[in-house]
Design an enzyme around this catalytic site. Structure first.
Site, PDB file in Angstrom:
ATOM      1  N   GLY A   7       1.031  -0.914   0.182  1.00 40.55           N
ATOM      2  CA  GLY A   7      -0.256  -0.292   0.188  1.00 40.55           C
ATOM      3  C   GLY A   7       1.015   1.078  -0.025  1.00 40.55           C
ATOM      4  N   GLN A   8       0.085   1.847  -0.465  1.00 45.53           N
ATOM      5  CA  GLN A   8       0.658   3.759  -0.015  1.00 45.53           C
ATOM      6  C   GLN A   8       1.656   4.096   1.059  1.00 45.53           C
ATOM      7  OE1 GLN A   8      -0.643   6.632  -2.545  1.00 45.53           O
ATOM      8  NE2 GLN A   8      -3.155   6.176  -2.666  1.00 45.53           N
ATOM      9  N   ASP A  33      -3.106 -11.889   6.243  1.00 45.13           N
ATOM     10  CA  ASP A  33      -4.140 -11.606   6.770  1.00 45.13           C
ATOM     11  C   ASP A  33      -4.990 -10.802   7.383  1.00 45.13           C
ATOM     12  OD1 ASP A  33      -6.798 -11.289   5.253  1.00 45.13           O
ATOM     13  OD2 ASP A  33      -6.446 -13.305   4.559  1.00 45.13           O
ATOM     14  N   LEU A  34      -5.760  -9.765   7.681  1.00 43.85           N
ATOM     15  CA  LEU A  34      -6.451  -8.926   8.697  1.00 43.85           C
ATOM     16  C   LEU A  34      -7.367  -9.465   8.873  1.00 43.85           C
ATOM     17  CD1 LEU A  34      -5.355  -4.857   9.088  1.00 43.85           C
ATOM     18  CD2 LEU A  34      -4.833  -6.954   9.901  1.00 43.85           C
ATOM     19  N   ALA A  57      -5.946  -1.890   4.773  1.00 42.03           N
ATOM     20  CA  ALA A  57      -7.475  -1.291   4.455  1.00 42.03           C
ATOM     21  C   ALA A  57      -8.126  -2.131   3.172  1.00 42.03           C
ATOM     22  CB  ALA A  57      -7.469   0.417   4.732  1.00 42.03           C
ATOM     23  N   TYR A  58      -9.260  -1.673   3.564  1.00 38.98           N
ATOM     24  CA  TYR A  58     -10.148  -1.387   2.317  1.00 38.98           C
ATOM     25  C   TYR A  58      -9.807  -0.934   1.068  1.00 38.98           C
ATOM     26  CZ  TYR A  58     -14.000  -3.938  -0.626  1.00 38.98           C
ATOM     27  OH  TYR A  58     -14.669  -4.304  -1.648  1.00 38.98           O
ATOM     28  N   THR A  59      -9.721   0.056   0.413  1.00 36.13           N
ATOM     29  CA  THR A  59      -9.674   1.593   0.194  1.00 36.13           C
ATOM     30  C   THR A  59     -10.241   1.789  -1.192  1.00 36.13           C
ATOM     31  OG1 THR A  59      -7.414   0.486  -1.038  1.00 36.13           O
ATOM     32  CG2 THR A  59      -7.407   2.323   0.973  1.00 36.13           C
ATOM     33  N   ASP A  99     -11.293  10.498   6.271  1.00 35.19           N
ATOM     34  CA  ASP A  99     -12.426  11.762   6.166  1.00 35.19           C
ATOM     35  C   ASP A  99     -13.261  11.193   6.092  1.00 35.19           C
ATOM     36  OD1 ASP A  99     -10.795  11.315   3.853  1.00 35.19           O
ATOM     37  OD2 ASP A  99     -11.758  13.093   2.864  1.00 35.19           O
ATOM     38  N   TYR A 122     -18.157   2.715   2.387  1.00 35.38           N
ATOM     39  CA  TYR A 122     -15.893   2.620   3.474  1.00 35.38           C
ATOM     40  C   TYR A 122     -16.477   3.401   4.239  1.00 35.38           C
ATOM     41  CZ  TYR A 122     -11.441   4.448   2.928  1.00 35.38           C
ATOM     42  OH  TYR A 122     -10.905   4.722   3.480  1.00 35.38           O
TER      43      TYR A 122
END
Ligand SMILES: NC(=O)c1ccc[n+]([C@@H]2O[C@H](COP(=O)([O-])OP(=O)(O)OC[C@H]3O[C@@H](n4cnc5c(N)ncnc54)[C@H](OP(=O)(O)O)[C@@H]3O)[C@@H](O)[C@H]2O)c1
Length: 295
Positions: A7-8, A33-34, A57-59, A99, A122
Site C-alpha cells: 500500500g501507499q 491477512d487481517l 485497509a480495504y480502500t 475523512d 467504506y
C-alpha cells in the site's frame, strides 16, 4: 511492525523509517491477512513489535458499496483483531482512518469533536474500525487522513498523469473540497508520533487525531497543480474542465466538504504537515523521474 505490504502509506512508512526503526517489518498478504485471526496472531507474535502501525485497509470506496461485508471484514473486524493482538504483545497501535466518516455537510473543516455520519459503506466500515481499535487496545491513536497520493500504488496524482498522456482536456470535480495529503508526509508524521510514544508512553494520549496536509483544494485544483508541476518539468499535462459532482456520478457518495482541522495533532504532538502544494510538487517530480505513473 507495519500492517500493509504494497500500500501507499505502508511503502512510505518503510521508506521513511528512522534509524531507531531500522528493523521495521511491513507485512501484507500472504504473510499477514487481517481477515484471518490466526494469521494476525501469528504475525504479531513473530514480529514481537514495540509498536504496530496499521496501514492496511480495504480502500476501494466504490467497490465497497456492493461488498460492505468485505470492507467490514478488513476495516472493522480486521483492525480490531490487529489492535487486540498488539495489546496482547504489549504494544500500542497507531491506526489510520478517513475523512469519509463525515457526511460533508459542515461548512467548516471537521474537528475530532464533530459527529461522524458516513454516507457510504467504506466510511461506515472505517468508523466501525475506529471503534474496534479503541475498544481492543487502550494504547491506541487513530489518525484520520484524506485524499492520499504518493509515487506508489493507485492514486489520483498517478491517474491524472496517466490520462494526460492521451488526452488534452479532463473534466474534474470542483465542488468537493478537501486536503490532498502525501503518503510520505503521513509516514514521517507517524514515525514522529512513534518516537514520542517510545520516549514516553504517556505521550501517546489515546484518541482520534486529524492528520492531513496544510491548505485545501478541490479535486479540480489538485489536478491543475499536478499538471502545472508536470508541464514545468516537461511531463504530461492536460487542461482541466471544472465540473460538478452530478456531472461525474459514482456508486459511492463523496463528502462535498472533506476538510479536516488538524489543530489537535499540532497541540498534542507538535506535528504540522507541509502544505499540499509543496508535497504535490515533490511527488510529481519524483513520479516524472521514474515515469512512475505508468506502473
Ligand atoms: N487512499 C486514500 O485516499 C485514503 C484516504 C483516507 C484514508 N485512507 C486510509 O489510509 C490508510 C492507508 O491507505 P493507502 O492509500 O495506503 O491504502 P492502499 O494503497 O489501498 O493499501 C492498502 C493496504 O492494505 C493491505 N491489505 C489489503 N487487504 C489486506 C488483508 N486482507 N490483510 C492485510 N493487509 C491487507 C495491502 O497490502 P497487500 O496488498 O500487500 O496485502 C495494502 O498494503 C488506510 O487506512 C485508508 O483507509 C486512505
Amino acid at each position: 511492525m507495519v500492517a500493509g505490504g504494497s500500500g501507499q502509506v505502508a511503502r512510505a512508512l518503510v521508506g521513511a523509517a528512522p534509524s531507531e526503526a531500522a528493523d521495521v517489518v511491513a507485512l501484507g498478504r500472504p504473510h499477514l491477512d487481517l481477515t484471518d485471526p490466526a494469521s494476525v496472531e501469528a504475525a504479531v507474535r513473530a514480529a514481537a513489535p514495540d509498536i504496530v502501525i496499521n496501514a492496511a485497509a480495504y480502500t476501494a470506496v466504490d467497490q465497497a458499496e456492493t461488498d460492505e461485508a468485505g470492507a467490514h471484514a478488513l476495516n472493522a473486524a480486521g483492525a480490531g483483531l490487529l489492535a487486540a493482538a498488539a495489546a496482547r504483545a504489549g504494544a500500542p497501535i497507531l491506526h489510520l482512518s478517513t475523512d469519509y466518516v463525515f457526511s460533508g455537510d459542515k461548512a467548516a473543516p471537521y474537528t475530532e469533536r464533530d459527529e461522524p455520519a458516513p454516507t457510504g459503506a467504506y466510511g461506515r466500515s472505517k468508523l466501525a474500525g475506529e471503534q474496534a481499535v479503541a475498544g481492543a487496545n487502550p494504547r491506541h491513536a487513530i489518525f484520520r487522513t484524506a485524499w492520499v497520493y504518493s509515487p506508489f500504488g493507485k492514486n489520483f496524482a498517478k491517474t491524472m498523469l496517466q490520462v494526460a498522456e492521451t488526452r488534452d482536456e479532463l473534466s474534474v470535480v470542483h465542488d468537493q473540497v478537501g486536503n490532498p495529503t502525501s503518503a510520505q508526509d503521513i509516514a514521517r508524521s507517524l514515525w514522529q508520533v512513534a518516537a514520542q510514544a517510545a520516549a514516553s508512553p504517556a505521550a501517546l494520549v489515546p484518541g482520534i487525531y486529524h492528520m492531513t496536509s496544510a491548505g485545501e483544494a478541490s479535486w479540480a485544483e489538485f489536478a491543475e497543480e499536478i499538471f502545472r508541476v508536470s508541464a514545468a518539468c516537461g511531463g504530461p499535462a492536460a487542461r482541466v474542465r471544472r465540473i460538478t459532482t452530478p456531472q461525474y456520478p459514482t456508486p459511492a457518495l463523496r463528502p462535498a466538504n472533506s476538510r479536516l482541522d488538524c489543530a489537535r495533532l499540532a497541540a498534542q504532538f507538535g506535528i504540522i504537515l507541509p502544505h499540499w502544494r509543496a508535497s504535490t510538487q515533490t511527488c510529481v517530480e519524483d513520479l516524472l523521474k521514474i515515469k512512475g505513473w505508468t506502473s
